[in-house]
Design a protein around this motif. Structure first.
Motif, PDB file in Angstrom:
ATOM      1  N   LEU A   1      12.335 105.998 -29.667  1.00  0.00           N
ATOM      2  CA  LEU A   1      12.456 106.957 -28.578  1.00  0.00           C
ATOM      3  C   LEU A   1      11.862 108.328 -28.932  1.00  0.00           C
ATOM      4  O   LEU A   1      12.209 109.330 -28.321  1.00  0.00           O
ATOM      5  CB  LEU A   1      13.923 107.121 -28.183  1.00  0.00           C
ATOM      6  N   THR A   2      10.953 108.343 -29.902  1.00  0.00           N
ATOM      7  CA  THR A   2      10.380 109.612 -30.334  1.00  0.00           C
ATOM      8  C   THR A   2       9.636 110.309 -29.204  1.00  0.00           C
ATOM      9  O   THR A   2       9.796 111.525 -28.992  1.00  0.00           O
ATOM     10  CB  THR A   2       9.427 109.391 -31.519  1.00  0.00           C
ATOM     11  N   GLU A   3       8.801 109.563 -28.490  1.00  0.00           N
ATOM     12  CA  GLU A   3       8.029 110.183 -27.412  1.00  0.00           C
ATOM     13  C   GLU A   3       8.947 110.728 -26.324  1.00  0.00           C
ATOM     14  O   GLU A   3       8.705 111.804 -25.767  1.00  0.00           O
ATOM     15  CB  GLU A   3       7.044 109.167 -26.820  1.00  0.00           C
ATOM     16  N   ARG A   4      10.001 109.996 -26.028  1.00  0.00           N
ATOM     17  CA  ARG A   4      10.959 110.487 -25.033  1.00  0.00           C
ATOM     18  C   ARG A   4      11.650 111.750 -25.529  1.00  0.00           C
ATOM     19  O   ARG A   4      11.929 112.671 -24.750  1.00  0.00           O
ATOM     20  CB  ARG A   4      11.992 109.407 -24.731  1.00  0.00           C
ATOM     21  N   MET A   5      11.919 111.816 -26.832  1.00  0.00           N
ATOM     22  CA  MET A   5      12.592 112.982 -27.406  1.00  0.00           C
ATOM     23  C   MET A   5      11.755 114.246 -27.217  1.00  0.00           C
ATOM     24  O   MET A   5      12.280 115.317 -26.935  1.00  0.00           O
ATOM     25  CB  MET A   5      12.853 112.743 -28.889  1.00  0.00           C
ATOM     26  N   PHE A   6      10.434 114.104 -27.367  1.00  0.00           N
ATOM     27  CA  PHE A   6       9.557 115.270 -27.259  1.00  0.00           C
ATOM     28  C   PHE A   6       9.170 115.596 -25.820  1.00  0.00           C
ATOM     29  O   PHE A   6       8.637 116.681 -25.565  1.00  0.00           O
ATOM     30  CB  PHE A   6       8.293 115.057 -28.088  1.00  0.00           C
ATOM     31  N   LEU A   7       9.426 114.692 -24.890  1.00  0.00           N
ATOM     32  CA  LEU A   7       8.973 114.900 -23.518  1.00  0.00           C
ATOM     33  C   LEU A   7       9.486 116.194 -22.886  1.00  0.00           C
ATOM     34  O   LEU A   7       8.703 116.923 -22.262  1.00  0.00           O
ATOM     35  CB  LEU A   7       9.352 113.697 -22.648  1.00  0.00           C
ATOM     36  N   PRO A   8      10.781 116.540 -23.010  1.00  0.00           N
ATOM     37  CA  PRO A   8      11.241 117.798 -22.401  1.00  0.00           C
ATOM     38  C   PRO A   8      10.512 119.022 -22.934  1.00  0.00           C
ATOM     39  O   PRO A   8      10.128 119.906 -22.158  1.00  0.00           O
ATOM     40  CB  PRO A   8      12.738 117.833 -22.759  1.00  0.00           C
ATOM     41  N   ALA A   9      10.309 119.087 -24.257  1.00  0.00           N
ATOM     42  CA  ALA A   9       9.583 120.224 -24.835  1.00  0.00           C
ATOM     43  C   ALA A   9       8.133 120.229 -24.356  1.00  0.00           C
ATOM     44  O   ALA A   9       7.559 121.289 -24.084  1.00  0.00           O
ATOM     45  CB  ALA A   9       9.639 120.173 -26.358  1.00  0.00           C
ATOM     46  N   GLN A  10       7.541 119.040 -24.231  1.00  0.00           N
ATOM     47  CA  GLN A  10       6.170 118.960 -23.729  1.00  0.00           C
ATOM     48  C   GLN A  10       6.086 119.492 -22.301  1.00  0.00           C
ATOM     49  O   GLN A  10       5.136 120.195 -21.944  1.00  0.00           O
ATOM     50  CB  GLN A  10       5.676 117.516 -23.771  1.00  0.00           C
ATOM     51  N   ARG A  11       7.066 119.158 -21.483  1.00  0.00           N
ATOM     52  CA  ARG A  11       7.063 119.635 -20.097  1.00  0.00           C
ATOM     53  C   ARG A  11       7.157 121.156 -20.030  1.00  0.00           C
ATOM     54  O   ARG A  11       6.504 121.794 -19.194  1.00  0.00           O
ATOM     55  CB  ARG A  11       8.214 118.992 -19.333  1.00  0.00           C
ATOM     56  N   VAL A  12       7.969 121.734 -20.906  1.00  0.00           N
ATOM     57  CA  VAL A  12       8.066 123.194 -20.959  1.00  0.00           C
ATOM     58  C   VAL A  12       6.708 123.788 -21.336  1.00  0.00           C
ATOM     59  O   VAL A  12       6.245 124.766 -20.731  1.00  0.00           O
ATOM     60  CB  VAL A  12       9.141 123.626 -21.976  1.00  0.00           C
TER      61      VAL A  12
END
Length: 219
Positions: free
Chosen positions: A108-119
């Motif tokens: 779930l690494t990519e999912r973990m970074f998704l919120p920060a990526q959206r910001v």
């Protein structure tokens, strides 16, 4: 605690204790018996609140992902805001290495970074970056943060170095720059180095999109 275990104990308390064990000893040290001992309760009570060990690990992963999703930018300029996001992301990754590793192990690494990526995407758009340039901006900042954390972790876990930097960097090694030798011989200020690198990266990536202002060159 046996008589009133269910009412006194909460799911959040169980997850807090489990996260603490993982943070101190790693995921392999997290057993239901050890967690029950940590909380001073029965194993059956742990099962009642969070289910089995796999369900507990899933809950810890979900909470870690949610905490990383709470990162919010602050600051007046795009550079300040993105640097703030990067600092918050670094702190989360650095402070919870075992939980982050647990997220990675469960795919779930990519999912973990998704919120920060959206910001970061919102900040890129606000600064005038679009398309491939915005995507490159997001990934460059993310990779800078992750790479810095990995280097920090490796340095923390490395054996004592002989000779160390204080011995390797003499005045002779630095040529005609003794101040450089003295600086490199001192312990690394990883926080300052991180902020310097992130600001330089962000400034270079945003430079074509941002208008030049007198105040920018002055800072």
């Amino acid at each position: 605690m046996a008589g009133g275990t269910r009412s006194a104990l909460t799911r959040e308390a169980v997850l807090d204790a489990a996260a603490g064990l993982v943070k101190r000893y790693g995921p392999n040290a997290l057993t239901m018996r050890r967690l029950a001992a940590e909380l001073g309760t029965a194993v059956t009570s742990i099962y009642w609140h969070v289910g089995g060990r796999e369900a507990l690990l899933d809950a810890l992963v979900e909470r870690t992902v949610a905490e990383l999703g709470e990162i919010r930018p602050s600051g007046r300029t795009p550079e300040q805001r993105v640097a703030g996001v990067a600092r918050d992301l670094r702190r989360q990754l650095h402070d919870h290495p075992h939980l982050v590793a647990l997220v990675h192990e469960r795919g779930l690494t990519e999912r973990m970074f998704l919120p920060a990526q959206r910001v970061l995407v919102r900040e890129a758009h606000a600064a005038g970056l679009r398309g491939a340039r915005a995507a490159e901006f997001v990934r460059a900042v993310q990779f800078q943060v992750v790479g810095h954390v990995l280097v920090e972790r490796n340095r923390e876990r490395a054996p004592v170095q002989c000779p160390g930097e204080e011995e390797l960097w003499s005045a002779e090694a630095a040529g005609d720059d003794p101040a450089l030798a003295r600086a490199l011989a001192r312990p690394v200020d990883t926080e300052r180095l991180f902020v310097t690198a992130v600001r330089a990266l962000v400034r270079s990536l945003l430079a074509p999109a941002l208008p030049t202002r007198p105040s920018d060159s002055a800072g």
